[in-house]
Design a protein around this motif. Structure first.
Motif, PDB file in Angstrom:
ATOM      1  N   LEU A  85       3.456  13.987  28.207  1.00 59.16           N
ATOM      2  CA  LEU A  85       3.814  12.576  28.043  1.00 59.16           C
ATOM      3  C   LEU A  85       2.678  11.718  28.574  1.00 59.16           C
ATOM      4  CD1 LEU A  85       5.956  10.373  27.395  1.00 59.16           C
ATOM      5  CD2 LEU A  85       6.895  10.754  29.696  1.00 59.16           C
ATOM      6  N   LEU A  91       9.702   8.151  25.071  1.00 59.11           N
ATOM      7  CA  LEU A  91      10.454   9.165  24.349  1.00 59.11           C
ATOM      8  C   LEU A  91      11.692   8.550  23.715  1.00 59.11           C
ATOM      9  CD1 LEU A  91      10.482  12.066  26.982  1.00 59.11           C
ATOM     10  CD2 LEU A  91       8.959  11.837  25.010  1.00 59.11           C
ATOM     11  N   GLU A 116       6.318  11.759  15.127  1.00 64.48           N
ATOM     12  CA  GLU A 116       6.106  10.644  16.060  1.00 64.48           C
ATOM     13  C   GLU A 116       5.866   9.357  15.284  1.00 64.48           C
ATOM     14  OE1 GLU A 116       1.868  10.618  17.767  1.00 64.48           O
ATOM     15  OE2 GLU A 116       2.041  12.649  16.985  1.00 64.48           O
ATOM     16  N   HIS A 147       1.966  14.399  19.513  1.00 59.90           N
ATOM     17  CA  HIS A 147       3.179  14.143  20.300  1.00 59.90           C
ATOM     18  C   HIS A 147       4.417  14.421  19.437  1.00 59.90           C
ATOM     19  CE1 HIS A 147       0.327  11.951  22.796  1.00 59.90           C
ATOM     20  NE2 HIS A 147       0.135  11.048  21.862  1.00 59.90           N
ATOM     21  N   LEU A 148       5.440  14.862  19.970  1.00 58.46           N
ATOM     22  CA  LEU A 148       5.694  15.400  21.294  1.00 58.46           C
ATOM     23  C   LEU A 148       5.288  16.871  21.299  1.00 58.46           C
ATOM     24  CD1 LEU A 148       7.160  15.176  24.147  1.00 58.46           C
ATOM     25  CD2 LEU A 148       9.228  15.846  22.934  1.00 58.46           C
ATOM     26  N   TYR A 195       8.986  10.722  19.592  1.00 55.19           N
ATOM     27  CA  TYR A 195       7.970  10.203  20.510  1.00 55.19           C
ATOM     28  C   TYR A 195       7.384   8.929  19.932  1.00 55.19           C
ATOM     29  CZ  TYR A 195       4.003  10.637  23.838  1.00 55.19           C
ATOM     30  OH  TYR A 195       3.095  10.457  24.850  1.00 55.19           O
TER      31      TYR A 195
END
Length: 528
Positions: A85, A91, A116, A147-148, A195
């Motif tokens: 993160l 999130l 994301e 991400h994630l 994300y």
């Protein structure tokens, strides 16, 4: 795992609060602060640590950049899985719940990742990235996972955590060092936006070129991966921001490539094709087998006689039977002397001299099966950027009709990547692989989809198919055969489509190189 350094406190609060808001309760937030000089950051982190015992913080005494801070945070981790993160991102509330469910369903998995989007300074979300499944060659070209990212903690520790010296591309570097332990069976893609990547001034989310040091670090990360695996290849910056090109070394004694060109009459397209291949191909060792399917045109026959007499690389072979694309190419493959076979339409014209060198370098890799090229219509729009399964019922071409210089969906028109299939208008593979899967289907796929079927058989045999944007050619599509504009042709096309549905079934609707949130109606990567 959360590294911080002089973060905007409002954004840092939003980040941590998005963790506190998770519907899944069993988490640990490990924060490594890299000796922030802004006292408000320390106060903020101390406040949250006091608020919830699941939040743990280490305050580094000296600044060591993001890699050192990440390793400090990693040292706090007690869980079986590590989620990455960034200090100003957020999130989705159900992110960890979805990951936990995926872990329960796939206990063998080493890597989980999600789709994301981006979030601006006003909190508005935009630019969702709906990613493909596990795609090793795309990962060499770009950190598409981004991400994630959630990795098995034991794997992260096994590869030594984050590596100093690649700051700015430390996450990509970590994934590359994990890659020898990853495969399709232990990587899980969660096709949901879990994300939200903060797009603020100076961030790579807003501008791909915002951090030049990150791009330099990325090239080093890819180069170091190639060296560590003993691979004969080099890395350099790609043609899209934050992308990379891997050049695979051709052996000193370049293997013979047999290019198979089926044709009938049509000197107006055949002659430019043959002359372009002979004059615009830098690769030093190839033969050109022209497979003549009942040519009657005197001018074409004269040309075939002249070109085969004047250039030792060219030979002409007669196929005196009704047109059957699969059978003609199987016939040619039987005559081929090369270690590598190239299926090439008679309406193809190379653009860059190293097109064949690029494709051969990819095709020689033991894990690679079919290799496809980037093809343009004569008006410089995309004809083929790879094949996506399920479009139109069976398969369609990626990014069709986009301008030649456009990046495509998240730069994919500029990135080497694994695809389920590529067109046989220009396709290379090792002859041994072609023979292993039985070549093209002469009985059921006379005209259409035989290339898709070949690619799926090759994939089924355990090879990765691949598309490269660094082999560029013009394709005067279907000029030689004509359109399916008669009742007989339409019925034949329908039969072949039905055979593909019968043979491959649900695989045509679940392309791992695509995303279930994207359309199967159009060829433009738009939303379903």
């Amino acid at each position: 795992m959360l590294p911080t350094y002089n973060t905007d406190v409002l954004l840092l609060r939003a980040c941590i609060e998005s963790v506190l808001a998770q519907t899944y309760p069993r988490w640990q937030l490990c924060i490594g602060d890299d000796a922030s000089t802004d006292s408000r950051v320390r106060e903020c982190l101390q406040e949250f640590r006091a608020q919830d015992e699941r939040i743990q913080v280490v305050f580094r005494e000296e600044n060591g950049h993001i890699t050192a801070a990440s390793n400090s945070a990693l040292a706090l981790a007690k869980g079986e899985y590590i989620a990455l993160l960034d200090h100003d991102d957020t999130l989705a509330p159900h992110a960890l719940q979805r990951v936990a469910e995926a872990i329960a369903e796939n206990p063998q998995a080493q890597l989980f990742y999600s789709d994301e989007d981006k979030i601006d300074e006003q909190g508005e979300r935009f630019d969702p990235h709906f990613k493909p499944g596990w795609n090793p060659d795309l990962l060499l070209s770009q950190n598409y996972i981004c991400h994630l990212t959630v990795l098995k903690a034991a794997l992260v520790k096994q590869v030594g955590g984050f590596r100093l010296g690649v700051e700015g591309s430390q996450d990509h570097d970590l994934l590359l060092r994990c890659m020898p332990h990853l495969k399709a069976g232990n990587v899980v893609h969660i096709p949901e936006v879990l994300y939200h990547w903060r797009a603020i001034s100076g961030s790579t989310a807003q501008q791909g070129c915002a951090k030049n040091y990150a791009a330099t670090a990325g090239v080093r990360a890819v180069a170091d991966y190639l060296e560590s695996e003993g691979l004969q290849a080099t890395a350099e910056p790609g043609t899209a921001p934050n992308s990379y090109r891997v050049r695979w070394v051709i052996p000193q004694h370049a293997p013979l490539v047999s290019l198979l060109v089926p044709t009938r009459d049509g000197i107006d397209i055949l002659k430019p094709c043959v002359e372009a291949i002979l004059s615009r191909t830098d690769y030093p060792n190839f033969e050109l087998l022209i497979l003549d399917n009942q040519t009657r045109c005197e001018a074409t026959l004269r040309f075939l006689e002249e070109v085969s007499a004047s250039d030792a690389r060219v030979s002409v072979h007669r196929w005196d039977r009704p047109f059957n694309y699969s059978a003609i190419n199987n016939f040619g493959a039987g005559l081929a002397k090369g270690e590598i076979i190239g299926l090439v339409n008679n309406d193809i014209e190379p653009i860059n001299g190293d097109w064949l060198t690029e494709m051969v370098g990819q095709a020689l890799r033991p894990e690679i099966g079919c290799v496809g090229a980037k093809l343009y219509y004569p008006n410089d729009t995309i004809q083929h950027g790879g094949v996506i399964l399920g479009i139109g019922g069976v398969a369609g071409h990626s990014h069709k009709y986009l301008s030649r210089n456009e990046y495509g969906y998240f730069s994919r028109l500029h990135l080497v990547q694994n695809l389920s299939a590529v067109t046989a208008a220009c396709l290379l593979l090792r002859k041994s692989v072609f023979e292993e899967v039985g070549g093209l289907d002469e009985e059921n796929l006379v005209v259409a989809f035989n290339d898709v079927d070949l690619c799926l058989k090759v994939r089924e045999a355990g090879y990765r198919n691949l598309w490269t944007p660094y082999a560029e050619l013009y394709h005067h599509e279907s000029v030689s055969r004509g359109a399916d504009n008669t009742m007989a042709k339409r019925k034949r096309a329908q039969r072949e489509a039905e055979h593909m549905r019968s043979r491959w079934g649900a695989q045509l609707d679940t392309d791992p190189a695509y995303n279930p949130n994207l359309t199967l109606v159009h060829e433009d990567f738009s939303l379903a």
